[in-house]
Motif scaffolding. Sequence first.
Motif, short mmCIF file in Angstrom:
data_model
loop_
_atom_site.label_atom_id
_atom_site.label_comp_id
_atom_site.label_asym_id
_atom_site.label_seq_id
_atom_site.Cartn_x
_atom_site.Cartn_y
_atom_site.Cartn_z
N SER A 1 5.75 -16.11 -6.20
CA SER A 1 4.36 -15.85 -6.54
C SER A 1 4.22 -14.40 -6.97
CB SER A 1 3.44 -16.12 -5.34
OG SER A 1 3.63 -15.13 -4.34
N PRO A 2 3.13 -14.06 -7.67
CA PRO A 2 2.94 -12.67 -8.10
C PRO A 2 2.78 -11.68 -6.95
CG PRO A 2 1.56 -14.16 -9.38
CD PRO A 2 2.11 -14.95 -8.23
N ARG A 3 2.45 -12.16 -5.76
CA ARG A 3 2.32 -11.22 -4.64
C ARG A 3 3.68 -10.83 -4.06
NH1 ARG A 3 0.89 -13.17 1.30
NH2 ARG A 3 2.53 -14.73 1.59
N VAL A 4 4.69 -11.68 -4.31
CA VAL A 4 6.04 -11.40 -3.84
C VAL A 4 6.89 -10.79 -4.95
CG1 VAL A 4 8.18 -12.45 -2.99
CG2 VAL A 4 5.98 -13.19 -2.06
N LEU A 5 6.88 -11.41 -6.11
CA LEU A 5 7.66 -10.93 -7.26
C LEU A 5 6.74 -10.07 -8.10
CD1 LEU A 5 9.64 -14.17 -8.15
CD2 LEU A 5 10.17 -12.40 -6.46
N VAL A 6 6.78 -8.77 -7.85
CA VAL A 6 5.79 -7.84 -8.38
C VAL A 6 6.38 -6.98 -9.50
CG1 VAL A 6 4.55 -7.75 -6.18
CG2 VAL A 6 6.39 -6.11 -6.63
N GLU A 7 5.51 -6.37 -10.28
CA GLU A 7 5.98 -5.49 -11.35
C GLU A 7 6.71 -4.28 -10.79
OE1 GLU A 7 4.27 -3.10 -15.29
OE2 GLU A 7 2.89 -4.05 -13.89
N LYS A 8 6.17 -3.71 -9.71
CA LYS A 8 6.80 -2.56 -9.07
C LYS A 8 6.48 -2.62 -7.58
CE LYS A 8 7.05 2.52 -9.19
NZ LYS A 8 8.53 2.54 -9.25
N VAL A 9 7.50 -2.57 -6.75
CA VAL A 9 7.28 -2.62 -5.31
C VAL A 9 6.48 -1.41 -4.85
CG1 VAL A 9 9.34 -4.01 -4.86
CG2 VAL A 9 9.49 -1.52 -4.80
N ASP A 10 5.66 -1.60 -3.82
CA ASP A 10 4.86 -0.49 -3.30
C ASP A 10 5.73 0.57 -2.63
OD1 ASP A 10 2.69 -1.88 -4.21
OD2 ASP A 10 1.93 -2.47 -2.25
N ASN A 11 6.75 0.13 -1.94
CA ASN A 11 7.68 1.03 -1.26
C ASN A 11 9.10 0.48 -1.45
OD1 ASN A 11 5.73 2.85 0.38
ND2 ASN A 11 5.05 0.77 0.89
N ILE A 12 10.04 1.36 -1.69
CA ILE A 12 11.42 0.92 -1.93
C ILE A 12 12.23 1.06 -0.63
CG2 ILE A 12 13.56 1.32 -3.19
CD1 ILE A 12 11.95 2.28 -5.54
N SER A 13 12.58 -0.09 -0.07
CA SER A 13 13.49 -0.10 1.07
C SER A 13 14.94 -0.01 0.61
CB SER A 13 13.31 -1.39 1.88
OG SER A 13 12.03 -1.47 2.44
N ALA A 14 15.24 -0.70 -0.49
CA ALA A 14 16.60 -0.73 -1.03
C ALA A 14 16.49 -0.81 -2.54
CB ALA A 14 17.37 -1.92 -0.48
N PRO A 15 17.03 0.18 -3.28
CA PRO A 15 16.91 0.18 -4.73
C PRO A 15 17.90 -0.76 -5.40
CG PRO A 15 18.12 2.11 -4.02
CD PRO A 15 17.69 1.39 -2.77
N GLY A 16 17.46 -1.39 -6.49
CA GLY A 16 18.32 -2.32 -7.20
C GLY A 16 19.41 -1.64 -8.01
N VAL A 17 19.11 -0.47 -8.55
CA VAL A 17 20.10 0.31 -9.30
C VAL A 17 19.98 1.77 -8.86
CG1 VAL A 17 20.16 -1.24 -11.29
CG2 VAL A 17 18.51 0.63 -11.23
N GLY B 1 0.82 -1.20 0.00
CA GLY B 1 0.00 0.00 0.00
C GLY B 1 0.86 1.25 0.00
N GLU B 2 0.21 2.40 -0.13
CA GLU B 2 0.94 3.67 -0.13
C GLU B 2 1.67 3.87 1.19
OE1 GLU B 2 -1.58 6.91 -1.11
OE2 GLU B 2 -2.14 6.10 -3.08
N TRP B 3 2.75 4.65 1.11
CA TRP B 3 3.56 4.94 2.30
C TRP B 3 2.66 5.40 3.46
CZ3 TRP B 3 8.26 4.09 4.10
CH2 TRP B 3 8.70 4.83 5.22
N PRO B 4 2.86 4.84 4.66
CA PRO B 4 3.96 4.00 5.12
C PRO B 4 3.71 2.50 5.03
CG PRO B 4 2.75 4.75 7.02
CD PRO B 4 2.05 5.33 5.81
N GLY B 5 2.93 2.05 4.08
CA GLY B 5 2.78 0.62 3.85
C GLY B 5 2.07 -0.11 4.96
N ARG B 6 0.89 0.37 5.30
CA ARG B 6 0.18 -0.22 6.44
C ARG B 6 -0.78 -1.34 6.06
NH1 ARG B 6 -1.12 5.62 9.28
NH2 ARG B 6 0.90 5.86 10.33
N ALA B 7 -0.93 -1.64 4.77
CA ALA B 7 -1.88 -2.69 4.37
C ALA B 7 -1.40 -4.04 4.89
CB ALA B 7 -2.04 -2.70 2.86
#
Length: 255
Positions: free
Chosen positions: A140-156, A107-113
């Motif tokens: 699964s699609p709930r873990v490996l998502v198109e775009k994370v809801d919140n970025i804790s650590a960026p890949g690039v 969910g949107e920041w701060p990710g309370r869903a």
Amino acid sequence: MSGLDTAIAPEERIAAALARLILDPDAPPARHIAVGAASPIPAAACWLVKLMGHPVRLSLLHKRSGNPFTEGTRELFDLTGQGRIDLFFLGGGQIDGQANLNLVGTGEWPGRAVRFPGSFGSAFMYFMTPRTILFREEHSPRVLVEKVDNISAPGVSPPGVFRRGTAQALVTGKCVFRFHPDRARFSLESLHPGETVDSVRDATGFDFDATGDIPATPDPTEAEHALLRGPVKAEMVETYPDFCARVWGSDAAAA
């Protein structure tokens, strides 16, 4: 597999795949490897590498006795900042196709869903460690998502942002992905038994490359399997008794 009393467990296959990535001759050497808390499969992979005779130093944060750190993770961060940790492992509540990690929540920041454990030092370790291997048993699609809801650590990172390394690979319960930081994209490297390119695509929320015939993920060799079932288990049972009992039997918990 001859000489072994039981079939290979999925966790053993993932540990062996992680061990091969640690020893990848095309990657920078992994002389000092750190493993965070609650990471039994990466810990098994590291012990497998060490007990195979490779000269690696292991710093296991969750180890109950013989932990090299007296002040907890502060010392780990100090070593990492000095460039003295070569390889680390990270997972995520969500992981996307650019190798971004979400350890905050959905969910949107701060990710309370749905709340995750928290980012802690993931961004620092991701930036300052030359090699990071991502792992997540659930594929699964709930873990490996198109775009994370919140970025804790960026890949690039954008040009001009200092970081020592990025993800080397992502190992899941279905396959091994290789990460390509130059184009911020994963490619399918191997398939675990029973999986196909289509079955992996159906279970993955992000797009990835799959070129040519994708090989099967190799099972542990008989020697590796014997090490996992014996000396590796003996090193891990104090710290991860529940994991050892689940994967290697009730005698592990008794030990």
